[in-house]
Motif scaffolding. Structure first.
Motif, PDB file in Angstrom:
ATOM      1  N   LEU A 109      71.557  59.976  30.947  1.00 40.69           N
ATOM      2  CA  LEU A 109      70.333  59.498  30.316  1.00 40.69           C
ATOM      3  C   LEU A 109      70.485  59.518  28.797  1.00 40.69           C
ATOM      4  O   LEU A 109      71.025  60.471  28.234  1.00 40.69           O
ATOM      5  CB  LEU A 109      69.146  60.363  30.752  1.00 40.69           C
ATOM      6  CG  LEU A 109      68.878  60.376  32.262  1.00 40.69           C
ATOM      7  CD1 LEU A 109      67.794  61.389  32.604  1.00 40.69           C
ATOM      8  CD2 LEU A 109      68.497  58.989  32.742  1.00 40.69           C
ATOM      9  N   PRO A 110      70.000  58.500  28.108  1.00 36.33           N
ATOM     10  CA  PRO A 110      70.247  58.377  26.669  1.00 36.33           C
ATOM     11  C   PRO A 110      69.310  59.200  25.764  1.00 36.33           C
ATOM     12  O   PRO A 110      69.569  59.308  24.576  1.00 36.33           O
ATOM     13  CB  PRO A 110      70.021  56.882  26.417  1.00 36.33           C
ATOM     14  CG  PRO A 110      69.014  56.489  27.445  1.00 36.33           C
ATOM     15  CD  PRO A 110      69.343  57.326  28.663  1.00 36.33           C
ATOM     16  N   LEU A 111      68.251  59.789  26.307  1.00 29.92           N
ATOM     17  CA  LEU A 111      67.268  60.475  25.468  1.00 29.92           C
ATOM     18  C   LEU A 111      67.870  61.681  24.759  1.00 29.92           C
ATOM     19  O   LEU A 111      68.508  62.528  25.375  1.00 29.92           O
ATOM     20  CB  LEU A 111      66.073  60.929  26.321  1.00 29.92           C
ATOM     21  CG  LEU A 111      64.945  61.605  25.570  1.00 29.92           C
ATOM     22  CD1 LEU A 111      64.311  60.648  24.578  1.00 29.92           C
ATOM     23  CD2 LEU A 111      63.916  62.153  26.531  1.00 29.92           C
ATOM     24  N   SER A 112      67.673  61.750  23.440  1.00 32.93           N
ATOM     25  CA  SER A 112      68.140  62.867  22.630  1.00 32.93           C
ATOM     26  C   SER A 112      66.954  63.484  21.907  1.00 32.93           C
ATOM     27  O   SER A 112      66.014  62.793  21.539  1.00 32.93           O
ATOM     28  CB  SER A 112      69.142  62.390  21.569  1.00 32.93           C
ATOM     29  OG  SER A 112      70.258  61.804  22.179  1.00 32.93           O
ATOM     30  N   LEU A 113      67.039  64.779  21.668  1.00 25.04           N
ATOM     31  CA  LEU A 113      66.020  65.469  20.885  1.00 25.04           C
ATOM     32  C   LEU A 113      66.097  65.024  19.432  1.00 25.04           C
ATOM     33  O   LEU A 113      65.084  64.877  18.754  1.00 25.04           O
ATOM     34  CB  LEU A 113      66.231  66.982  21.001  1.00 25.04           C
ATOM     35  CG  LEU A 113      65.285  67.891  20.259  1.00 25.04           C
ATOM     36  CD1 LEU A 113      63.866  67.717  20.782  1.00 25.04           C
ATOM     37  CD2 LEU A 113      65.723  69.342  20.423  1.00 25.04           C
ATOM     38  N   MET A 114      67.315  64.800  18.958  1.00 20.57           N
ATOM     39  CA  MET A 114      67.551  64.334  17.599  1.00 20.57           C
ATOM     40  C   MET A 114      68.787  63.451  17.645  1.00 20.57           C
ATOM     41  O   MET A 114      69.750  63.769  18.337  1.00 20.57           O
ATOM     42  CB  MET A 114      67.784  65.535  16.676  1.00 20.57           C
ATOM     43  CG  MET A 114      67.936  65.213  15.223  1.00 20.57           C
ATOM     44  SD  MET A 114      68.372  66.677  14.196  1.00 20.57           S
ATOM     45  CE  MET A 114      67.127  67.866  14.615  1.00 20.57           C
ATOM     46  N   MET A 115      68.772  62.348  16.893  1.00 20.01           N
ATOM     47  CA  MET A 115      69.936  61.483  16.827  1.00 20.01           C
ATOM     48  C   MET A 115      70.023  60.854  15.449  1.00 20.01           C
ATOM     49  O   MET A 115      69.026  60.344  14.925  1.00 20.01           O
ATOM     50  CB  MET A 115      69.891  60.374  17.872  1.00 20.01           C
ATOM     51  CG  MET A 115      71.192  59.587  17.916  1.00 20.01           C
ATOM     52  SD  MET A 115      71.155  58.197  19.045  1.00 20.01           S
ATOM     53  CE  MET A 115      70.729  56.891  17.927  1.00 20.01           C
TER      54      MET A 115
END
Length: 166
Positions: free
Chosen positions: A60-66
């Motif tokens: 899954l591509p969701l990141s807390l910070m990117m």
């Protein structure tokens, strides 16, 4: 992951030393609160992500910070120092279990475990995050720079406010 044959034992020791120096400088910079110097640890085209382990393993591509590139890294550092409102805090990074995974034309693949502790001035110290760095370094001849860093944290539940870079 097997180490490509071109990483000789001598090169592995050299890279381990360079990684240790890099991590000490990285942690000292963030732990001293010098967030605006944080982008200097990255290449111009670097990718930095803080991502949950379960998301990464599920693809899954969701990141807390990117942050994708130096512009985003500098913007994030500037926002932390000059625009965001948060309670004063101290952080301590503890980096261990460094391992050189391989080296090829894309860079030096490596990983390390990390712990980040956070102390707010009016609260007890707490463990903020536990995880591992999955890195691609570039050897500039003057030291290492990050081309990619995934900070893969283990906890499903995270504090409401993750201020500083991991």
């Amino acid at each position: 992951m097997d180490t490509p044959p071109r990483v000789t034992p001598e090169r592995r020791r050299e890279l381990y030393f360079l990684m240790n120096e890099f991590h000490c400088d990285y942690a000292r910079t963030l732990d001293s609160g010098d967030v605006e110097s944080w982008p200097r640890f990255f290449t111009e085209d670097a990718l930095y992500r803080v991502v949950a382990r379960d998301n990464l393993e599920a693809g899954l591509p969701l990141s807390l910070m990117m942050c994708d590139g130096m512009g985003m890294l500098k913007d994030r550092a500037y926002a932390i120092v000059h625009t965001e409102m948060y309670a004063p805090r101290y952080v301590q990074h503890h980096i261990s279990m460094m391992q050189v995974l391989g080296e090829d034309e894309a860079g030096i693949s490596a990983q390390a475990s990390y712990l980040v502790y956070e102390t707010l001035v009016d609260e007890p110290t707490r463990l903020l995050q536990v995880g591992r760095y999955q890195d691609v370094f570039v050897d500039t001849g003057d030291g290492l720079l990050l081309k990619a860093r995934d900070c893969i944290y283990d906890s499903v539940m995270i504090p409401n406010c993750v201020v500083y870079p991991v």
